[in-house]
Write a protein that holds these residues in place. Structure first.
Motif, PDB file in Angstrom:
ATOM      1  N   PRO A 154       0.834  -1.213   0.000  1.00 36.17           N
ATOM      2  CA  PRO A 154       0.000   0.000   0.000  1.00 36.17           C
ATOM      3  C   PRO A 154       0.864   1.256   0.000  1.00 36.17           C
ATOM      4  CG  PRO A 154       0.039  -0.997   2.183  1.00 36.17           C
ATOM      5  CD  PRO A 154       0.771  -1.937   1.279  1.00 36.17           C
ATOM      6  N   ARG A 155       0.453   2.241  -0.770  1.00 36.59           N
ATOM      7  CA  ARG A 155       1.165   3.528  -0.797  1.00 36.59           C
ATOM      8  C   ARG A 155       0.153   4.643  -0.977  1.00 36.59           C
ATOM      9  NH1 ARG A 155       6.057   4.047  -4.889  1.00 36.59           N
ATOM     10  NH2 ARG A 155       6.733   2.274  -3.610  1.00 36.59           N
ATOM     11  N   PRO A 156      -0.040   5.501   0.021  1.00 32.01           N
ATOM     12  CA  PRO A 156       0.740   5.564   1.267  1.00 32.01           C
ATOM     13  C   PRO A 156       0.433   4.400   2.205  1.00 32.01           C
ATOM     14  CG  PRO A 156      -1.054   7.138   1.325  1.00 32.01           C
ATOM     15  CD  PRO A 156      -1.040   6.576  -0.061  1.00 32.01           C
ATOM     16  N   ALA A 157       1.387   4.138   3.107  1.00 30.67           N
ATOM     17  CA  ALA A 157       1.240   3.003   4.012  1.00 30.67           C
ATOM     18  C   ALA A 157       0.154   3.242   5.049  1.00 30.67           C
ATOM     19  CB  ALA A 157       2.577   2.707   4.701  1.00 30.67           C
ATOM     20  N   ALA A 158      -0.139   4.514   5.386  1.00 23.96           N
ATOM     21  CA  ALA A 158      -1.178   4.854   6.367  1.00 23.96           C
ATOM     22  C   ALA A 158      -2.121   5.877   5.753  1.00 23.96           C
ATOM     23  CB  ALA A 158      -0.551   5.400   7.646  1.00 23.96           C
ATOM     24  N   ILE A 159      -3.430   5.684   5.965  1.00 26.00           N
ATOM     25  CA  ILE A 159      -4.443   6.563   5.400  1.00 26.00           C
ATOM     26  C   ILE A 159      -5.497   6.868   6.455  1.00 26.00           C
ATOM     27  CG2 ILE A 159      -4.122   5.746   3.035  1.00 26.00           C
ATOM     28  CD1 ILE A 159      -6.529   3.938   3.413  1.00 26.00           C
ATOM     29  N   GLU A 160      -6.335   7.857   6.152  1.00 27.17           N
ATOM     30  CA  GLU A 160      -7.486   8.127   7.004  1.00 27.17           C
ATOM     31  C   GLU A 160      -8.526   7.019   6.837  1.00 27.17           C
ATOM     32  OE1 GLU A 160      -7.776  10.425   9.182  1.00 27.17           O
ATOM     33  OE2 GLU A 160      -6.153  11.839   8.674  1.00 27.17           O
ATOM     34  N   THR A 277      -2.624   0.887   6.876  1.00 26.22           N
ATOM     35  CA  THR A 277      -3.019   1.044   8.270  1.00 26.22           C
ATOM     36  C   THR A 277      -3.722   2.385   8.476  1.00 26.22           C
ATOM     37  OG1 THR A 277      -0.866   1.999   8.811  1.00 26.22           O
ATOM     38  CG2 THR A 277      -1.093  -0.393   9.042  1.00 26.22           C
ATOM     39  N   LEU A 278      -4.396   2.511   9.625  1.00 21.65           N
ATOM     40  CA  LEU A 278      -5.104   3.747   9.949  1.00 21.65           C
ATOM     41  C   LEU A 278      -4.128   4.799  10.465  1.00 21.65           C
ATOM     42  CD1 LEU A 278      -8.375   2.512  11.697  1.00 21.65           C
ATOM     43  CD2 LEU A 278      -8.075   3.351   9.350  1.00 21.65           C
ATOM     44  N   MET A 279      -4.275   6.011   9.948  1.00 21.25           N
ATOM     45  CA  MET A 279      -3.418   7.103  10.381  1.00 21.25           C
ATOM     46  C   MET A 279      -3.802   7.567  11.788  1.00 21.25           C
ATOM     47  SD  MET A 279      -2.669  10.664   8.330  1.00 21.25           S
ATOM     48  CE  MET A 279      -2.221   9.702   6.875  1.00 21.25           C
ATOM     49  N   ASN A 280      -5.106   7.528  12.102  1.00 23.95           N
ATOM     50  CA  ASN A 280      -5.606   7.932  13.409  1.00 23.95           C
ATOM     51  C   ASN A 280      -6.388   6.780  14.038  1.00 23.95           C
ATOM     52  OD1 ASN A 280      -4.667  10.693  13.157  1.00 23.95           O
ATOM     53  ND2 ASN A 280      -6.343  10.989  11.681  1.00 23.95           N
ATOM     54  N   GLN A 281      -6.924   7.007  15.222  1.00 18.70           N
ATOM     55  CA  GLN A 281      -7.685   5.980  15.903  1.00 18.70           C
ATOM     56  C   GLN A 281      -8.987   5.684  15.172  1.00 18.70           C
ATOM     57  OE1 GLN A 281      -8.227   7.099  19.994  1.00 18.70           O
ATOM     58  NE2 GLN A 281      -6.109   6.656  20.554  1.00 18.70           N
ATOM     59  N   PHE A 282      -9.480   4.479  15.376  1.00 26.32           N
ATOM     60  CA  PHE A 282     -10.719   4.051  14.746  1.00 26.32           C
ATOM     61  C   PHE A 282     -11.902   4.848  15.302  1.00 26.32           C
ATOM     62  CE2 PHE A 282     -14.440   1.180  15.288  1.00 26.32           C
ATOM     63  CZ  PHE A 282     -14.840   1.140  13.966  1.00 26.32           C
ATOM     64  N   SER A 283     -12.783   5.306  14.392  1.00 27.13           N
ATOM     65  CA  SER A 283     -13.968   6.062  14.785  1.00 27.13           C
ATOM     66  C   SER A 283     -15.208   5.249  14.459  1.00 27.13           C
ATOM     67  CB  SER A 283     -14.015   7.414  14.059  1.00 27.13           C
ATOM     68  OG  SER A 283     -15.268   8.050  14.272  1.00 27.13           O
ATOM     69  N   ARG A 284     -15.979   4.882  15.480  1.00 25.53           N
ATOM     70  CA  ARG A 284     -17.201   4.125  15.271  1.00 25.53           C
ATOM     71  C   ARG A 284     -18.248   4.957  14.522  1.00 25.53           C
ATOM     72  NH1 ARG A 284     -18.601  -0.933  14.824  1.00 25.53           N
ATOM     73  NH2 ARG A 284     -17.210  -1.427  16.592  1.00 25.53           N
ATOM     74  N   VAL A 285     -18.261   6.279  14.766  1.00 20.49           N
ATOM     75  CA  VAL A 285     -19.223   7.154  14.093  1.00 20.49           C
ATOM     76  C   VAL A 285     -18.959   7.173  12.594  1.00 20.49           C
ATOM     77  CG1 VAL A 285     -20.084   9.507  13.882  1.00 20.49           C
ATOM     78  CG2 VAL A 285     -19.572   8.567  16.152  1.00 20.49           C
ATOM     79  N   GLU A 286     -17.700   7.378  12.196  1.00 17.93           N
ATOM     80  CA  GLU A 286     -17.363   7.396  10.776  1.00 17.93           C
ATOM     81  C   GLU A 286     -17.653   6.045  10.124  1.00 17.93           C
ATOM     82  OE1 GLU A 286     -13.381   8.627  10.163  1.00 17.93           O
ATOM     83  OE2 GLU A 286     -13.697  10.704  10.826  1.00 17.93           O
ATOM     84  N   TRP A 287     -17.417   4.971  10.871  1.00 14.15           N
ATOM     85  CA  TRP A 287     -17.671   3.643  10.331  1.00 14.15           C
ATOM     86  C   TRP A 287     -19.162   3.428  10.082  1.00 14.15           C
ATOM     87  CZ3 TRP A 287     -15.564  -0.030   7.764  1.00 14.15           C
ATOM     88  CH2 TRP A 287     -16.108  -1.314   7.755  1.00 14.15           C
TER      89      TRP A 287
END
Length: 507
Positions: A154-160, A277-287
């Protein structure tokens, strides 16, 4: 007392004797040894690649390559050993390698052995043995197919969490070959036409690569003057907003019961998502919002598992316990059943999830008596089933256990080949082992065939395994007779003890 004891002893000896009852034999295999050669070794230049076409498919979470090459014998003697080179870093990631005669695929695959070159060489070889030596100046068209595990990054390796994912794939515009190649080209099939970055070359006149929808073509190149092994690095980056599902280990158990007429299947998965991978913590609301909008995601949301007709009693358990987020649709008559299940949580890039699932089938759908023998049986079962996903699944290691009834002996097995690739490696690349598996009230234990394969993909789904074994009437009666003898022995011992006179009398 003595006659009773003699009868009990004789029955126990008859039940527990004869170790040959559990003897097992593997089916004949081609034994090709894994040889090592010095670092300066090169394959003899007895062949020439007249024309080579490579097709690379990137529509799934792994690279799938098919190479069609016209090979000519340029030596003065007939030749039967053709060498396939792979870079050392890719050698252990090649899965399901298969070579056939392109014009006579129904004749089956060719035998393949591995040759590891000593360090500091950066290439190892697969040795393909042609069933019939190729005469001087004669040609044969080889159809070579294989998958490359863990070859996409993956590139970038971390995303939103709501970003789209892009993967990269690196290869050589010149396919590494042990022989001179006159002309060659490479076609790449992407999952979509969104390919923002790709390497361009000046290896030919005009645009290179040529684009047509989601297919990019590098070449054709005139490489008659290029030395064997010449490479030209190419990297492509493309959109792939799906999970990259990898099973680091799959343990698959098939338990055969003649008494119950049942085939019980259980599979244990250790999954990993190789996506960004996730750039920030997992958000249940966004999910929740993205699920409502049905937006694409690189997380594993659910797995769809088709089951054979007649499958019943499915269950889905993870490390915590039973998972209720599943839906089972039983099949009607000859239609497949469907098990759709969601992990306890969405599995994003870099996350792991382990679980087990199982079900039962009527044994009569998979077992037949062998022709001409009342005591021989033929069991035909899928070698690999697994979830059926558009993004595909790659398996780093698969362990398949076929647990036969107690007393089964003379066991043989064979992986069924078809006229086209079934994603399985050759017989010599499947490690086999026979052991004894003891369960409740067993005496000698059940004969167990264990097959281990390193590197598989979902291309091997529904590939067939045939297991043949002998199982007589006496073998089937072993357990009830043993239980009867055991209970009879207990009652006889109790009767004997209660009849012992322990009173004190005057002599």
């Amino acid at each position: 007392m003595r006659p009773i004891a003699a009868v009990v002893t004789a029955l126990c000896g008859l039940v527990l004797s004869s170790s040959s009852i559990v003897s097992a034999e593997s089916s004949p295999e081609v034994k090709l040894t894994k040889a090592g050669v010095s670092s300066d070794w090169k394959p003899p230049q007895v062949f020439k690649n007249v024309n080579l076409v490579r097709n690379t498919n990137l529509e799934k979470g792994y690279a799938r390559e098919t190479v069609n090459v016209v090979v000519e014998n340029v030596d003065k003697q007939p030749q039967s050993d053709y060498y396939l080179p792979f870079p050392t870093d890719l050698f252990d990631r090649v899965a399901g390698l298969e070579v056939r005669d392109k014009k006579a695929a129904e004749k089956g695959r060719f035998d393949i052995a591995t040759i590891e070159v000593a360090a500091p060489s950066d290439v190892n070889y697969y040795l393909v043995h042609l069933p019939e030596p190729l005469a001087p100046s004669s040609q044969i068209t080889l159809g070579i197919s294989y998958s490359l595990l863990n070859s996409l990054e993956p590139r970038p390796a971390a995303i939103e969490q709501t970003d789209r994912q892009f993967l990269t794939y690196s290869f050589s515009a010149y396919l590494p070959s042990a022989y001179q190649t006159v002309t060659q080209k490479t076609k790449i099939k992407f999952p979509s036409s969104n390919v923002p970055d790709y390497t361009t070359t000046d290896l030919k006149s005009g645009a290179d690569p040529e684009r047509q929808g989601s297919t990019y073509t590098y070449g054709p190149y005139d490489t008659a003057k290029a030395a064997p092994g010449t490479t030209h690095p190419v990297t492509v980056r493309y959109e792939f907003t799906k999970p990259v599902i990898t099973a680091s280990l799959l343990e698959r158990d098939l338990e055969v019961s003649h008494w119950g007429g049942n085939l019980a299947t259980e599979e244990r998965y250790w999954l990993r998502n190789n996506a960004s991978t996730l750039m920030n913590q997992f958000s249940r609301v966004e999910w929740t919002v993205s699920n409502y909008q049905q937006a694409p995601s690189s997380a594993i949301r659910e797995l769809k598992y088709p089951l054979k007709p007649g499958s019943v009693d499915p269950y889905f358990i993870d490390d915590i316990g039973n998972v209720s987020t599943s839906r089972y649709r039983p099949g009607l008559r000859n239609r497949e059943a469907s098990l759709e299940f969601k992990p306890r949580f969405p599995v994003f890039g870099g996350w792991n999830y382990s679980f087990r699932l199982g079900w039962n089938n009527n044994l009569a759908s998979f077992l037949r008596r062998a022709v001409g023998s009342a005591d021989s049986y033929v069991l035909k079962v899928p070698f690999l089933e697994g979830p059926k996903m558009g993004e595909g699944i790659q398996y780093e290691k698969v362990v398949l256990r076929v647990i036969l009834p107690e007393g089964a002996h003379n066991v043989r097995y064979e992986a069924v080949e078809g006229p086209s690739s079934n994603g399985l490696p050759g017989p010599h690349q499947i490690k086999s082992e026979f052991s004894t598996h003891k369960t409740f009230m067993d005496t000698l234990g059940r004969t167990t065939l264990t097959l281990t394969v390193d590197g598989l993909t979902d291309e091997a789904r529904d590939s067939q395994l045939v297991v043949t074994y002998d199982y007589s009437l006496w073998d089937g009666l072993r357990k009830p007779v043993t239980m009867t003898v055991g209970l009879f022995s207990v009652f006889a011992a109790l009767w004997a003890i209660t009849n012992i006179d322990v009173s004190i009398k005057k002599r």
